[in-house]
Design an enzyme around this catalytic site. Structure first.
Site, short mmCIF file in Angstrom:
data_model
loop_
_atom_site.label_atom_id
_atom_site.label_comp_id
_atom_site.label_asym_id
_atom_site.label_seq_id
_atom_site.Cartn_x
_atom_site.Cartn_y
_atom_site.Cartn_z
N HIS A 22 0.56 17.21 14.90
CA HIS A 22 1.41 17.14 13.70
C HIS A 22 1.71 18.56 13.23
CE1 HIS A 22 -1.73 18.11 10.60
NE2 HIS A 22 -2.56 17.53 11.45
N ASP B 196 -4.69 23.37 11.71
CA ASP B 196 -4.41 21.97 11.41
C ASP B 196 -2.96 21.82 10.96
OD1 ASP B 196 -4.87 19.30 11.03
OD2 ASP B 196 -5.59 19.54 8.98
N GLU C 96 1.30 13.73 9.06
CA GLU C 96 -0.08 13.30 9.27
C GLU C 96 -0.92 13.54 8.03
OE1 GLU C 96 -4.35 13.65 10.33
OE2 GLU C 96 -3.04 15.16 9.47
N GLU C 97 -0.68 14.65 7.35
CA GLU C 97 -1.48 14.98 6.17
C GLU C 97 -1.25 13.99 5.04
OE1 GLU C 97 -3.80 16.87 6.36
OE2 GLU C 97 -3.37 18.41 7.85
N GLU D 171 -6.35 17.37 17.10
CA GLU D 171 -6.60 17.54 15.68
C GLU D 171 -7.44 18.78 15.42
OE1 GLU D 171 -6.27 17.13 12.67
OE2 GLU D 171 -4.85 15.50 12.50
N HIS E 67 -7.95 23.79 5.80
CA HIS E 67 -7.14 23.37 4.66
C HIS E 67 -7.15 24.40 3.52
CE1 HIS E 67 -6.59 18.75 5.42
NE2 HIS E 67 -6.08 19.51 6.39
#
Length: 816
Positions: free
Chosen positions: A123, A135, A169-170, A196, A272
């Site tokens: 993603h 990510d 995706e998030e 991922e 993140h």
């Protein structure tokens, strides 16, 4: 948007990816893709960066690859913008709705076409305020380079390879759902690989496979050049202990497709956050991931089993890597037989030992069960004592002292656990076993440990846990070791020869357990910094340390009885524990770090919120605004107060019991992870008037939400006597979140239509106070409305060891 895309896209193309050989995966070229994707900035769903710039960049690179591909392949490209809805039991259960989100899909197949396909998924979207290098931009860069490598090969594949660059995706797995349930190519997919991240770089861990389909694991075993896989990680992840999920769930549950889930796990401290930048991902990590995934995809795309994958769907598989050198994998049913045979041999050995000589059978059995009980008691005492230390540390406000300095947790909880174990057995030796020979006690306690592991092996196998193979190691190798050093056991004193032979026999299970413990702590320690304020992280980590201490010491307890004295060891361990505890209590070990080379930031979310509460007649009965602050770990905001004094205990956020989810604008239903005493609402007005979203009620059941921002949360609470029976979302059956309220997460891409849905409620004849309370929160994650001047000013005052993610939002409550 089109002009912005063209200008920014030209800037991105000024750094072309490096060249490499046509048949080899090039980490340098993949890094070029990665740098260009992250240069776009945060790619939040609905933003121009995600829906235009990132999509245009991917399409430009893919079309360039298509032009240079060989005649052996056919490349098809599609941009999908699905709209849909589904319910999921993640985070306590909620319903998700998405509109016009973006997927970029590429199919590489033989010129003659292919009936079956293997899917590779990444993603390109990111969470707000982060560049999202690991990510999941790096995975998309790897997939671009794999597509480039395969397309230049002169050898045709037997099956198609579908590359899904998913753009949402998030937003809790929305884009993958849109693809697998709506795209025409999805019907041909027989297996998938999901890429991922739970950390930044390092080795990519296979932490989920299946369901069932052991041939997929075998494909990874045969093809992967640098294997790193663990069924233990799979069972931990699927237990729900880690508050996370991946697209693997969507393909498994909604597509009924088996697959392999891989994730980077190193340095999860900056996952993140704004520190998740491309320069922190080593080129070696990219090369390693590319080599592995390319090899596995090629293997699957040429496998006869792919076309008949449903015929091979039989049973689970036990798999684990041996120090990253190779993977051992075998069907779970074979493991069950091995486990039971190993346990049976151990029980046979123990029973033979107890029953010989027969006149002393009762005496031997009594001594064995006494040692067995004493060992379990020592473990229980150790667990209770260490958890009491963890509770004390948490109460005095020193939780997470080990977050930046992991050795502190070992010095504090590890030494306490080892000292407590030794103390219990030292006292037993002195007062309970004072007249017995050391050699006899050494044998009895070895047998007691063997009995414990044999019982654990039988129980875990019966439950169906594939991780029972660990118990097999702890039964088989010690039993072989005991048989090898049987004569030395009966000699007086622990001789050098005995110790050397004993250590060699135990080498394999101990070395593997140390390796496994490193993997577990690598994954879990950073998670403690983002698991909310409800779970005491010191108790969790202390529990893990005690468990590993008990495992690693289980076959060394007998040495406490074999050696003359353990006083020196006990005093040393106690001294280290006491000194560390004093230092922790003094606050010398600050939990967080702003070190540029190795940051470990504290996560804080700030939402500048404007709230309006309406009564049943539509009148505004409450109107307020302020900045709602959530500390994302157990410490809340206590460490921030000295830097921003007005954020203190006097501004705790109250829960409005009459409103769904306490009248607070949760972006996701994670309310159960936070104590409201650790959230704060500072008082200040919104700088500019935000858009307040009206709700139009049509015939009491149909609801229209005019186009608002890209992210919204809908909260539904039936009033007393009423019940929500059906709605037009998900599969039609409402799914309640923890606490009983209903939560709907909404997101959209560009040019989405107004959100229309209906709800059906049953209600009593008399409902003067209304049938249902319905609230909607609008979240502004990007653009000029994202941060008000007041929010920006407050963010600037936060210390540099925090990662502060802020945005503006509104909350409107209606009663119908």
């Amino acid at each position: 948007l089109r002009a912005l895309a063209q200008v920014s896209h030209r800037q991105l193309l000024t750094r072309p990816p490096a060249a490499a050989g046509p048949r080899d995966f090039s980490a340098a070229r993949a890094r070029g893709y990665l740098d260009n994707i992250t240069a776009i900035g945060p790619r939040t769903v609905g933003s121009p960066e995600n829906e235009v710039l990132a999509v245009n960049y991917l399409l430009e690179k893919i079309r360039g690859i298509e032009r240079e591909s060989t005649d052996a392949h056919k490349i098809s490209i599609d941009v999908q913008r699905p709209t849909g809805s589904f319910s999921i039991d993640f985070l306590g259960g909620f319903t998700s709705y998405y509109a016009n989100i973006t997927n970029v899909v590429v199919k590489l197949e033989p010129r003659s076409g292919a009936e079956h396909a293997v899917l590779s998924n990444c993603h390109f979207d990111s969470v707000p305020n982060t560049p999202g290098a690991s990510d999941d931009a790096v995975s998309c860069a790897v997939m671009l380079e794999i597509l480039n490598t395969l397309s230049k090969s002169s050898e045709s594949l037997q099956h198609a390879v579908i590359f899904l660059f998913n753009g949402a995706e998030e937003n809790i797995l929305q884009a993958s759902h849109g693809f697998i349930t709506q795209h025409e190519w999805a019907k041909s997919i027989r297996a998938f690989i999901n890429l991922e991240a739970a950390g930044v770089g390092g080795k990519e861990l296979v932490f989920q496979t299946g369901p069932e389909n052991p041939w997929l694991v075998q494909a990874y075993v045969v093809a992967a050049k640098h294997p790193f896989a663990s069924v233990v990680a799979q069972e931990i992840f699927q237990s729900g202990i880690i508050p996370a999920d991946t697209d693997f769930r969507i393909y498994r549950d909604f597509g009924n497709v088996p697959g392999i889930d891989l994730a980077f796990i190193e340095n999860g401290y900056i996952y993140h956050t704004e520190y998740d930048t491309s320069d922190r991902i080593l080129t070696d990590s990219i090369q390693r991931a590319g080599d592995n995934i390319l090899a596995v995809l090629k293997y699957l795309a040429t496998s006869e089993k792919l076309a008949k994958s449903f015929e091979y769907r039989h049973g689970n598989v036990v798999f684990f890597d041996i120090f990253g050198l190779f993977v051992l994998a075998y069907p779970a049913r074979v493991g069950t037989i091995m486990n039971y045979i190993t346990a049976a041999i151990a029980f046979f050995y123990l029973s033979k030992k107890v029953l010989q000589p027969k006149p002393r059978a009762v005496h031997n059995l009594k001594k064995l069960f006494t040692a067995f009980s004493l060992t379990l008691t020592s473990w229980l005492c150790t667990l209770v004592a260490v958890l009491m230390v963890a509770v004390f540390v948490s109460i005095i406000g020193r939780a997470l002292s080990w977050y930046t300095h992991f050795y502190v947790s070992v010095s504090l909880y590890g030494t306490a656990a080892a000292a407590k174990l030794i103390l219990v057995h030292m006292l037993a030796k002195k007062f309970f076993y004072k007249s017995m020979s050391e050699q006899y006690l050494g044998e009895v306690f070895f047998d007691a440990s063997l009995m414990i592991w044999s019982i654990a092996l039988a129980v875990m196998t019966q439950i169906g846990l594939c991780s029972a193979f660990i118990c097999t190691l702890w039964v088989a190798f010690p039993l072989l070791t005991k048989l090898m050093v049987h004569k030395e056991f009966s000699q007086k004193g622990a001789t050098i020869k005995f110790i050397v032979m004993y250590m060699l026999g135990m080498f394999v299970p101990y070395l593997y357990m140390l390796y496994l413990s490193w993997t577990v702590f690598e994954m879990f320690t950073p998670v403690m910094g983002r698991s909310g304020s409800e779970i005491p992280p010191d108790m969790v980590l202390a529990g893990f340390i005690v468990i590993f201490t008990m495992i690693l010491s289980s076959y060394f307890i007998n040495f406490i009885y074999l050696v003359k004295s353990t006083k020196t060891t006990l005093v040393t361990l106690t001294t280290v524990f006491v000194v560390t505890l004093i230092l922790v209590c003094s606050g010398i070990f600050f939990p967080y770090s702003s070190d540029i080379a190795n940051p470990k930031p504290k996560r804080v979310f700030l939402q500048h919120t404007s709230r309006r509460f309406h009564d049943i007649d539509g009148n505004v009965v409450k109107n307020d605004s302020g900045i709602w602050i959530n500390g994302f770990d157990y410490n809340g905001i206590s460490h921030i107060t000295p830097h921003v004094p007005e954020i203190n205990d006097t501004i705790r956020t109250p829960c409005d019991e009459e409103a769904p989810f306490c009248g607070l604008p949760w972006i996701l239903p994670v309310h159960f992870m936070f104590r409201l005493v650790n959230t704060r609402m500072t008082c200040c007005s919104v700088g500019k008037q935000m858009v307040i979203l009206p709700l139009l009620l049509i015939m009491w059941t149909h609801i229209s939400v005019p186009a608002g921002p890209s992210h919204m949360s809908l909260y539904v609470r039936p009033r007393a006597g009423s019940a929500l029976s059906r709605w037009s979302l998900g599969d039609g059956m409402p799914v309640a979140s923890l606490g009983g309220d209903y939560f709907v997460f909404y997101s959209r891409g560009l040019h989405a239509a107004p959100w229309l849905f209906w709800v059906e409620l049953t209600a009593p004849e008399k409902h003067s106070d209304g049938i249902v309370s319905l609230a909607i929160a609008a979240h502004y994650f990007f653009g000029e409305d994202q941060k008000s001047p007041q929010l920006c000013a407050l963010l600037e005052r936060f210390p540099n060891w925090t990662f502060s993610s802020g945005w503006s939002c509104t909350y409107d409550l209606f009663v119908f």
